[in-house]
Design an enzyme around this catalytic site. Sequence first.
Site, PDB file in Angstrom:
ATOM      1  N   CYS A   1       0.844  -1.147   0.140  1.00 14.50           N
ATOM      2  CA  CYS A   1       0.064  -0.037   0.195  1.00 14.50           C
ATOM      3  C   CYS A   1       0.888   1.304  -0.074  1.00 14.50           C
ATOM      4  CB  CYS A   1      -0.972   0.070   1.240  1.00 14.50           C
ATOM      5  SG  CYS A   1      -1.947   1.479   1.411  1.00 14.50           S
TER       6      CYS A   1
ATOM      7  N   CYS B   1      -0.349   4.138   2.365  1.00 15.80           N
ATOM      8  CA  CYS B   1      -0.330   3.915   3.713  1.00 15.80           C
ATOM      9  C   CYS B   1       1.113   4.129   4.094  1.00 15.80           C
ATOM     10  CB  CYS B   1      -0.685   2.313   4.113  1.00 15.80           C
ATOM     11  SG  CYS B   1      -1.942   1.702   3.179  1.00 15.80           S
ATOM     12  N   ASP B   2       2.219   3.426   3.051  1.00 17.79           N
ATOM     13  CA  ASP B   2       3.592   3.438   3.607  1.00 17.79           C
ATOM     14  C   ASP B   2       4.482   4.563   2.727  1.00 17.79           C
ATOM     15  OD1 ASP B   2       2.667   1.562   5.329  1.00 17.79           O
ATOM     16  OD2 ASP B   2       3.120  -0.053   3.989  1.00 17.79           O
TER      17      ASP B   2
END
Length: 303
Positions: free
Chosen positions: A131, A134-135
């Site tokens: 992701c 997200c990261d």
Amino acid sequence: MYDVIIIGGGPAGLSAGIYSSRLGAKTLLLEKLTPGGQITLSSEMENYPGICEVKSGIEFMACWPEQAQKFGCEIKSEEASKIEIKDGEFLITTPKNEYKSKAVIIATGSTPKKAGFEGEEEFVGRGVSYCAVCDGFFYKDKIVAVIGGGDTALEEALYLSKIAKKVYLIHRRDKFRAAPVTQKKVFNTPNIEIIFNATVKKVFGNQFVEGIILNLNGEEKELKIDGVFVFVGMKVNNELVKDLVELNEWGEVKVNLKMETSLKGLYAAGDIREDSVKQVVAAAGDGAVAAINATKYIEKEEE
Ligand code: FAD
Ligand code: NAP
């Protein structure tokens, strides 16, 4: 006792929730995580009709649950673990409760596949990610690799190219399968280096990923990188229904044009169903079709 229970709160499930509750059916939607589905992993949503300004997947999905609840759809944060049929009704089990309904819409979507290289599982959360939204932030001005040649890999490589210093885009063939418009953007992005005909053999590092070893045209090549983003496709989440309905060879649920499965009263919508084009607009359409037909089915059964 509910009229309709929807399992999964992605675009298909939430759209089904809006339609089913608005049609007057007592509706419960079960979502094991936060409602929104896999599009909330995406940095950009720009191909849904009516979206003239690019939004993140999270922003795009933000008001769908509220819209469903406005019409009376109950949304519970519970994972459905079993679907059974008892006395002509559906019985859905979650770790906390049991719920009964006259019809069920399965909209459990799909999840990212693993690429299968050495160290992939070991380094999840320590340099291996599925992701970018997200990261990606953790790789500001660092070097990352993206694996895959589909829409997701290329779109997320573009997203990461705005955060990271450099992005290696590693694909096992010499052609991408992503949309031509996305390919063009990738080819024109100076800090994306494309490596065709390469697979990842392993990731290595101490606490965090420090590099990868590629198989490139039959030879090993080492790259120093800080993170690897894997986007090599999706597998359908069919565990709840695989013994109840007919599936195709890829495990997708077979449906007709009404989104009816081979089991009476059980409908499938979105990525989980056969021949899905795996797009939000299609998932939302499926959800509406399933909900309209499920409510018609209930009315007919009660005549
Ligand atoms: P999902 O979105 O997968 O939702 C399924 C939901 O069911 C999930 O929330 C899951 O938690 C829940 N669930 C699963 N099992 C259970 C259970 N047992 N009990 C309760 N809940 C359960 N499409 C586009 O149109 N445009 C794009 O730009 C685009 N970009 C994408 C970018 C990325 C990174 C990814 C991964 C996909 C992208 N897609 C895009 C594809 C799109 O996200 C999917 O086609 C769409 O989300 C499918 O919707 P769905 O509701 O069928 O399934
Ligand atoms: P995908 O289209 O299935 O592409 C997966 C890619 O990963 C392919 O290029 C494949 O290579 C490669 N691959 C598969 N297994 C691999 C492995 N073990 N090691 C290395 N590479 C591997 O998956 P996706 O990109 O996640 O897209 C899924 C669906 O969502 C698609 O229908 C896509 O169109 C849709 N989507 C749409 C948008 C959008 O419309 N903007 C955005 C994202 C996703 P090969 O090419 O050699 O098979």
